[in-house]
Scaffold this motif. Structure first.
Motif, mmCIF file in Angstrom:
data_model
loop_
_atom_site.group_PDB
_atom_site.id
_atom_site.type_symbol
_atom_site.label_atom_id
_atom_site.label_comp_id
_atom_site.label_asym_id
_atom_site.label_seq_id
_atom_site.Cartn_x
_atom_site.Cartn_y
_atom_site.Cartn_z
ATOM 1 N N LEU A 1 -17.830 -7.948 31.419
ATOM 2 C CA LEU A 1 -17.282 -9.452 31.742
ATOM 3 C C LEU A 1 -16.622 -10.548 32.485
ATOM 4 O O LEU A 1 -15.628 -10.571 32.541
ATOM 5 C CB LEU A 1 -18.139 -8.944 33.222
ATOM 6 N N LYS A 2 -17.983 -11.522 31.501
ATOM 7 C CA LYS A 2 -17.430 -12.224 30.614
ATOM 8 C C LYS A 2 -16.372 -13.238 30.889
ATOM 9 O O LYS A 2 -15.112 -13.738 30.565
ATOM 10 C CB LYS A 2 -18.274 -13.210 30.005
ATOM 11 N N LYS A 3 -16.096 -11.697 29.333
ATOM 12 C CA LYS A 3 -14.542 -11.548 28.480
ATOM 13 C C LYS A 3 -13.556 -11.469 29.586
ATOM 14 O O LYS A 3 -12.443 -11.916 29.167
ATOM 15 C CB LYS A 3 -15.024 -10.506 27.263
ATOM 16 N N ALA A 4 -13.561 -9.923 30.111
ATOM 17 C CA ALA A 4 -12.280 -9.948 31.326
ATOM 18 C C ALA A 4 -12.071 -10.895 31.745
ATOM 19 O O ALA A 4 -11.299 -11.007 32.446
ATOM 20 C CB ALA A 4 -12.857 -8.473 31.892
ATOM 21 N N LEU A 5 -12.638 -12.250 32.181
ATOM 22 C CA LEU A 5 -12.419 -13.232 33.303
ATOM 23 C C LEU A 5 -12.325 -14.101 32.594
ATOM 24 O O LEU A 5 -11.732 -15.297 33.263
ATOM 25 C CB LEU A 5 -14.288 -13.051 34.511
ATOM 26 N N ARG B 1 -14.354 -16.276 30.952
ATOM 27 C CA ARG B 1 -15.583 -17.042 30.965
ATOM 28 C C ARG B 1 -16.124 -16.685 30.059
ATOM 29 O O ARG B 1 -17.719 -17.015 29.850
ATOM 30 C CB ARG B 1 -16.564 -16.754 32.779
ATOM 31 N N GLU B 2 -16.367 -16.424 28.591
ATOM 32 C CA GLU B 2 -16.595 -16.384 27.614
ATOM 33 C C GLU B 2 -17.769 -17.661 26.738
ATOM 34 O O GLU B 2 -18.775 -16.725 27.029
ATOM 35 C CB GLU B 2 -16.056 -15.889 26.692
ATOM 36 N N GLY B 3 -17.431 -18.538 27.334
ATOM 37 C CA GLY B 3 -18.453 -19.669 27.106
ATOM 38 C C GLY B 3 -19.298 -20.522 27.621
ATOM 39 O O GLY B 3 -19.371 -21.365 27.648
ATOM 40 N N SER B 4 -18.360 -20.365 29.074
ATOM 41 C CA SER B 4 -19.185 -20.589 30.350
ATOM 42 C C SER B 4 -20.814 -19.785 30.188
ATOM 43 O O SER B 4 -21.044 -18.973 29.957
ATOM 44 C CB SER B 4 -18.699 -20.827 31.269
ATOM 45 N N GLY B 5 -21.797 -20.954 30.652
ATOM 46 C CA GLY B 5 -22.984 -20.445 31.150
ATOM 47 C C GLY B 5 -23.169 -20.273 32.389
ATOM 48 O O GLY B 5 -21.882 -19.695 33.293
ATOM 49 N N PRO B 6 -24.097 -19.409 33.179
ATOM 50 C CA PRO B 6 -24.301 -19.332 34.512
ATOM 51 C C PRO B 6 -23.918 -19.792 35.773
ATOM 52 O O PRO B 6 -24.028 -20.952 35.422
ATOM 53 C CB PRO B 6 -25.882 -18.677 34.747
ATOM 54 N N ARG B 7 -23.206 -19.764 36.920
ATOM 55 C CA ARG B 7 -22.446 -20.179 37.854
ATOM 56 C C ARG B 7 -23.558 -20.900 39.107
ATOM 57 O O ARG B 7 -24.540 -20.272 38.567
ATOM 58 C CB ARG B 7 -21.105 -19.848 38.109
#
Length: 145
Positions: free
Chosen positions: A132-136, A138-144
């Motif tokens: 999901l992180k890759k698809a959206l 947001r690979e480098g971001s931590g938890p929001r």
């Protein structure tokens, strides 16, 4: 030995049911050291679980058996031209015997099915979150927050 005979022997090793009905060798040289393999495996299998003091010994034995199996297989793969069919057969029987011993040692101890299921579920969740992180994007971001 001929090339097609070597391929037959390798196929026999790789066959899924190769160890069915195979005997664990009574005595075998592992890393240049003779071991009473059959009695060792039966002694360990006789117990319901492996005692804490024996675990390291069993783990080391499995490691040595895997190494020996690999060396014998590589010998069959690389030195087949210098072997006779009988020598190749003997090597295959030894490899299958090692596989049988390894299977017996790998199946030791109680299996915790619930723990295995939990670990698989956790791994699945982690893979899903990474996807999901890759698809959206947001690979480098931590938890929001």
């Amino acid at each position: 030995m001929k090339a097609y005979e070597q391929k037959q022997l390798l196929a026999r090793i790789d066959r899924e049911g190769a160890t069915v009905g195979a005997d664990i060798p009574e005595r075998i040289d592992v890393q240049g050291e003779p071991i009473d393999l059959q009695s060792f495996v039966f002694e360990i299998k006789r117990r319901d679980t492996v005692p804490a003091g024996e675990r390291e010994r069993v783990q080391q034995a499995k490691k040595n058996l895997r190494r020996e199996r690999l060396q014998r297989r590589q010998r069959l793969e690389n030195e087949w031209a210098e072997m006779t069919w009988a020598e190749g057969e003997e090597l295959v029987e030894a490899i299958i015997g090692l596989d049988r011993a390894l299977n017996a040692l790998e199946s030791l101890g109680p299996t915790n099915i619930e723990a295995e299921a939990d670990a698989k579920e956790a791994a699945d969740k982690k893979r899903w979150m990474n996807f999901l992180k890759k698809a959206l994007g947001r690979e480098g971001s931590g938890p929001r927050t």
